[in-house]
Design a protein around this motif. Structure first.
Motif, PDB file in Angstrom:
ATOM      1  N   GLN A   1      -3.906   6.912  -3.143  1.00  0.00           N
ATOM      2  CA  GLN A   1      -3.657   5.633  -2.476  1.00  0.00           C
ATOM      3  C   GLN A   1      -3.537   4.567  -3.561  1.00  0.00           C
TER       4      GLN A   1
ATOM      5  N   ASN B   1      -2.119   0.586  -4.730  1.00  0.00           N
ATOM      6  CA  ASN B   1      -1.910  -0.736  -4.151  1.00  0.00           C
ATOM      7  C   ASN B   1      -1.356  -1.684  -5.204  1.00  0.00           C
TER       8      ASN B   1
ATOM      9  N   ASN C   1      -7.051   3.328  -5.395  1.00  0.00           N
ATOM     10  CA  ASN C   1      -8.203   3.375  -4.510  1.00  0.00           C
ATOM     11  C   ASN C   1      -9.223   4.358  -5.085  1.00  0.00           C
TER      12      ASN C   1
ATOM     13  N   ARG D   1       0.852  -1.189   0.000  1.00  0.00           N
ATOM     14  CA  ARG D   1       0.000   0.000   0.000  1.00  0.00           C
ATOM     15  C   ARG D   1       0.888   1.239   0.000  1.00  0.00           C
TER      16      ARG D   1
END
Length: 101
Positions: A49, A51, A43, A7
């Motif tokens: 964000q 990932n 995200n 993350r």
């Protein structure tokens, strides 16, 4: 099977640069011995964000990947992050009889 989840929270002005770097690495990571999956996600609630999800068949192959030039480039690109990245390793097993569920 080992699942690796990375993350990352990137600075908004560096999001495109980091995304392009990761996107350029994914295809070659997928060809590494033991890689079952390598996917990159943003995200939907926070576009900064990011990932990375990797799935490996054995610890040995995962360790080889973590020592690879590709992973070194990925870690170098993470200098664009707003805060330190988070890495999680999960060992997943498939118990007998689960096929019927």
């Amino acid at each position: 099977m080992i699942l690796v989840i990375i993350r990352m929270k990137v600075l908004s002005e560096k999001r495109m640069e980091l995304s392009q770097t990761i996107a350029s690495l994914i295809g070659s990571i997928r060809t590494e011995k033991g890689c079952k999956r390598c996917d990159f996600y943003k995200n939907i609630e926070n576009e900064n964000q990011l990932n990375l999800l990797e799935e490996w068949d054995t610890q040995e192959n995962l360790k080889s990947h973590l020592k690879s030039e590709r992973f070194r480039v990925l870690r170098g690109a993470m200098n664009l992050l707003q805060e330190p990245y988070e890495v999680m390793f999960h060992t997943v097993f498939h118990p007998a009889g689960m096929e019927e569920i």
